[in-house]
Design a protein around this motif. Sequence first.
Motif, PDB file in Angstrom:
ATOM      1  N   LYS A 107      35.123  34.167 -10.983  1.00 38.37           N
ATOM      2  CA  LYS A 107      35.673  34.358  -9.626  1.00 38.37           C
ATOM      3  C   LYS A 107      36.386  33.085  -9.178  1.00 38.37           C
ATOM      4  O   LYS A 107      37.405  33.150  -8.490  1.00 38.37           O
ATOM      5  CB  LYS A 107      34.546  34.663  -8.636  1.00 38.37           C
ATOM      6  N   ALA A 122      40.971  35.705   0.667  1.00 34.15           N
ATOM      7  CA  ALA A 122      40.057  35.084   1.635  1.00 34.15           C
ATOM      8  C   ALA A 122      39.876  33.595   1.318  1.00 34.15           C
ATOM      9  O   ALA A 122      39.799  33.220   0.146  1.00 34.15           O
ATOM     10  CB  ALA A 122      38.706  35.789   1.570  1.00 34.15           C
ATOM     11  N   VAL A 147      29.864  36.180   2.606  1.00 33.41           N
ATOM     12  CA  VAL A 147      30.167  36.780   1.301  1.00 33.41           C
ATOM     13  C   VAL A 147      29.842  35.765   0.207  1.00 33.41           C
ATOM     14  O   VAL A 147      30.452  34.697   0.147  1.00 33.41           O
ATOM     15  CB  VAL A 147      31.660  37.180   1.214  1.00 33.41           C
ATOM     16  N   LYS A 149      29.488  35.208  -3.934  1.00 30.76           N
ATOM     17  CA  LYS A 149      29.852  35.834  -5.208  1.00 30.76           C
ATOM     18  C   LYS A 149      29.421  34.990  -6.391  1.00 30.76           C
ATOM     19  O   LYS A 149      29.822  33.824  -6.496  1.00 30.76           O
ATOM     20  CB  LYS A 149      31.376  36.024  -5.282  1.00 30.76           C
ATOM     21  N   VAL A 159      28.031  40.410  -6.135  1.00 35.38           N
ATOM     22  CA  VAL A 159      28.555  40.087  -4.803  1.00 35.38           C
ATOM     23  C   VAL A 159      27.545  40.492  -3.733  1.00 35.38           C
ATOM     24  O   VAL A 159      27.079  41.627  -3.706  1.00 35.38           O
ATOM     25  CB  VAL A 159      29.900  40.818  -4.553  1.00 35.38           C
ATOM     26  N   ILE A 161      26.788  40.608   0.438  1.00 33.13           N
ATOM     27  CA  ILE A 161      27.357  40.496   1.778  1.00 33.13           C
ATOM     28  C   ILE A 161      26.188  40.533   2.755  1.00 33.13           C
ATOM     29  O   ILE A 161      25.461  41.527   2.814  1.00 33.13           O
ATOM     30  CB  ILE A 161      28.388  41.608   2.020  1.00 33.13           C
ATOM     31  N   GLU A 191      32.978  33.016   0.407  1.00 36.56           N
ATOM     32  CA  GLU A 191      34.288  33.230   1.029  1.00 36.56           C
ATOM     33  C   GLU A 191      34.228  33.907   2.375  1.00 36.56           C
ATOM     34  O   GLU A 191      33.214  34.512   2.751  1.00 36.56           O
ATOM     35  CB  GLU A 191      35.250  33.919   0.071  1.00 36.56           C
ATOM     36  N   GLU A 192      35.305  33.763   3.060  1.00 37.83           N
ATOM     37  CA  GLU A 192      35.512  34.350   4.383  1.00 37.83           C
ATOM     38  C   GLU A 192      35.437  35.870   4.252  1.00 37.83           C
ATOM     39  O   GLU A 192      35.966  36.439   3.293  1.00 37.83           O
ATOM     40  CB  GLU A 192      36.899  33.882   4.830  1.00 37.83           C
ATOM     41  N   PHE A 193      34.791  36.542   5.191  1.00 33.11           N
ATOM     42  CA  PHE A 193      34.710  38.004   5.172  1.00 33.11           C
ATOM     43  C   PHE A 193      36.013  38.592   5.707  1.00 33.11           C
ATOM     44  O   PHE A 193      36.500  38.188   6.757  1.00 33.11           O
ATOM     45  CB  PHE A 193      33.533  38.477   6.036  1.00 33.11           C
ATOM     46  N   LEU A 194      36.567  39.523   4.970  1.00 32.97           N
ATOM     47  CA  LEU A 194      37.796  40.189   5.422  1.00 32.97           C
ATOM     48  C   LEU A 194      37.437  41.592   5.896  1.00 32.97           C
ATOM     49  O   LEU A 194      36.758  42.333   5.179  1.00 32.97           O
ATOM     50  CB  LEU A 194      38.813  40.263   4.284  1.00 32.97           C
ATOM     51  N   GLU A 198      39.693  49.126   1.787  1.00 34.47           N
ATOM     52  CA  GLU A 198      39.978  48.738   0.409  1.00 34.47           C
ATOM     53  C   GLU A 198      40.781  49.788  -0.345  1.00 34.47           C
ATOM     54  O   GLU A 198      40.665  50.981  -0.094  1.00 34.47           O
ATOM     55  CB  GLU A 198      38.662  48.522  -0.334  1.00 34.47           C
ATOM     56  N   LYS A 220      32.439  53.690  -3.909  1.00 33.90           N
ATOM     57  CA  LYS A 220      31.476  52.924  -4.716  1.00 33.90           C
ATOM     58  C   LYS A 220      30.009  53.282  -4.468  1.00 33.90           C
ATOM     59  O   LYS A 220      29.189  53.141  -5.356  1.00 33.90           O
ATOM     60  CB  LYS A 220      31.656  51.427  -4.437  1.00 33.90           C
ATOM     61  N   ILE A 279      42.456  44.548  -0.074  1.00 36.94           N
ATOM     62  CA  ILE A 279      41.932  44.979   1.205  1.00 36.94           C
ATOM     63  C   ILE A 279      43.082  44.915   2.201  1.00 36.94           C
ATOM     64  O   ILE A 279      43.867  43.965   2.196  1.00 36.94           O
ATOM     65  CB  ILE A 279      40.686  44.145   1.608  1.00 36.94           C
ATOM     66  N   ILE A 288      41.029  40.969  -3.141  1.00 38.49           N
ATOM     67  CA  ILE A 288      39.577  40.809  -3.187  1.00 38.49           C
ATOM     68  C   ILE A 288      39.182  40.323  -4.579  1.00 38.49           C
ATOM     69  O   ILE A 288      38.322  39.479  -4.740  1.00 38.49           O
ATOM     70  CB  ILE A 288      38.869  42.164  -2.911  1.00 38.49           C
ATOM     71  N   GLU A 289      39.801  40.895  -5.584  1.00 35.94           N
ATOM     72  CA  GLU A 289      39.454  40.500  -6.955  1.00 35.94           C
ATOM     73  C   GLU A 289      40.509  40.988  -7.935  1.00 35.94           C
ATOM     74  O   GLU A 289      41.271  41.903  -7.645  1.00 35.94           O
ATOM     75  CB  GLU A 289      38.105  41.102  -7.364  1.00 35.94           C
TER      76      GLU A 289
HETATM   77  P1  AMP Z   1      34.066  42.356  -5.990  1.00 31.68           P
HETATM   78  O1  AMP Z   1      33.018  42.445  -7.061  1.00 31.68           O
HETATM   79  O2  AMP Z   1      34.729  41.027  -5.872  1.00 31.68           O
HETATM   80  O3  AMP Z   1      35.004  43.519  -6.028  1.00 31.68           O
HETATM   81  O4  AMP Z   1      33.292  42.592  -4.624  1.00 31.68           O
HETATM   82  C1  AMP Z   1      32.521  43.743  -4.421  1.00 31.68           C
HETATM   83  C2  AMP Z   1      32.793  44.305  -3.076  1.00 31.68           C
HETATM   84  O5  AMP Z   1      32.439  43.367  -2.054  1.00 31.68           O
HETATM   85  C3  AMP Z   1      34.246  44.611  -2.805  1.00 31.68           C
HETATM   86  O6  AMP Z   1      34.622  45.851  -3.303  1.00 31.68           O
HETATM   87  C4  AMP Z   1      34.281  44.551  -1.305  1.00 31.68           C
HETATM   88  O7  AMP Z   1      33.800  45.758  -0.747  1.00 31.68           O
HETATM   89  C5  AMP Z   1      33.324  43.489  -0.968  1.00 31.68           C
HETATM   90  N1  AMP Z   1      33.975  42.191  -0.737  1.00 31.68           N
HETATM   91  C6  AMP Z   1      34.224  41.236  -1.659  1.00 31.68           C
HETATM   92  N2  AMP Z   1      34.827  40.180  -1.100  1.00 31.68           N
HETATM   93  C7  AMP Z   1      34.961  40.445   0.215  1.00 31.68           C
HETATM   94  C8  AMP Z   1      35.518  39.733   1.330  1.00 31.68           C
HETATM   95  N3  AMP Z   1      36.023  38.502   1.220  1.00 31.68           N
HETATM   96  N4  AMP Z   1      35.496  40.332   2.519  1.00 31.68           N
HETATM   97  C9  AMP Z   1      34.965  41.569   2.668  1.00 31.68           C
HETATM   98  N5  AMP Z   1      34.433  42.288   1.670  1.00 31.68           N
HETATM   99  C10 AMP Z   1      34.423  41.751   0.461  1.00 31.68           C
END
Ligand code: AMP
Length: 423
Positions: A107, A122, A147, A149, A159, A161, A191-194, A198, A220, A279, A288-289
């Motif tokens: 990440k 973010a 958040v 990770k 991840v 939250i 990281e900052e929450f967005l 999605e 999901k 997002i 996001i990724e």
């Molecule tokens: P990822 O494995 O990075 O896809 O993260 C899993 C899930 O966490 C994502 O599908 C989002 O729903 C949520 N997520 C990850 N990063 C953020 C973020 N910065 N702000 C809000 N939701 C996030």
Amino acid sequence: MNILVLGSGGREHTLTWKLAQSPLLKNLYVAPGNAGTATIANNIAMNVNDFEAIGKFSKENNIDIVVVGPEDPLVNGIHDYFLNDEALKEIHVIGPQKKAAELEGSKEFAKKFMMRHNIPTAAYQSFTKDTVEAGCEFLTTLNAPYVLKADGLAAGKGVLIIKDLKEAQDSLREMLIDAKFGDASTKVVIEEFLDGIELSCFVLTDGKNYVTLPTAKDYKRIGEGDTGLNTGGMGAVSPVPFADAEFLEKVETRIIKPTIDGFQKDNLPYKGFVFIGLIKVGNDPFVIEYNVRLGDPETEVVIPRLEVDLVELFQAVGNQKLDEVSLQIKSAAATTIMVVSGGYPEAYEKGKEITGIETIEDSIVFHAGTKLNDGKVLTNGGRVIAITSHADTYEEAIKKSYQSINKLHFDKMYYRKDIGFDL
Ligand code: AMP
Ligand code: GLY
């Protein structure tokens, strides 16, 4: 062309199904495959991370293209393994080399890449065991939710939250000090929450040129109304109705182009699919990724919408001639509903007989966790079958998929009944 597909899920059955339609195809193999791929290709009992066996098989069977479904072999360097062998290096491997696969494997690597190329994402900082207290301090400067990770691959579970500051600080310590996610959480990105909705976009690149595939949205959580535990994905819709032309234009100029240019600038060898998790915040896209493969079950709606010879498309990727290919996309919507084993994503039973598959006519049945046994199709995983339908609108397509599911049966079968309802 002789082609080998690596993997055993719905994604791989869909790719195999599409490849099997090509007049350019001679022999098609899937390792290890499932009961669905067995009906249209030759299943080979090989582990996707056993590079030696895969290399040997590829030499003996004059394989021209290897299509890598899951991320593991890519992050472990299967593409590099082929390039480093005189007898394998001419084979086109669809999937990035190890160095580029770090975009999914780490990440922090992905965050640094985005920062370097001004790709909207973010704000973040990363921490290790030695800086855990600084991490707890950093959390106090952010607004809830927090958040966290795990840096490495954690089977989609890395991840967290968290709403409460104290709880977030405790979790950070668990990840870094108690290795909550094993080696994957040696480093943690905070990281900052967005706050937004999605969606995913998919790109196929030859490292220089690229084509943009249809967008998709997956579901999901296991429970209706997006509740309960996270799963690999319970259904998907393509295209995404809230991604209008103006928004997609922003995705292209702010995200896709700088990403592909970034591969070249940073010398990241990339021939394969890029899955960009986005997002939409207000009207703007943020990343996001990155994943270095197609999504599952997004593949089950994205690939059926392509009007292209997939073998030709993969050849163009291998030869760096994607600029010569024109990609048509079916305007009809596609939806898929995942049928899973009762209990998934926690403990579930396998080996249940699945009946009714052959009675489904209005939808495409993509197998995921299934296997053949004495001519019977048995469940062999958590996610069992994806039912994909096309229609003019996603509402009609969803209706078709649910009608088809009514013809399917196995003991303790479960599926979400609300896919697409939020749109
Ligand atoms: P990822 O494995 O990075 O896809 O993260 C899993 C899930 O966490 C994502 O599908 C989002 O729903 C949520 N997520 C990850 N990063 C953020 C973020 N910065 N702000 C809000 N939701 C996030
Ligand atoms: N459906 C999400 C993924 O494939 O990662």
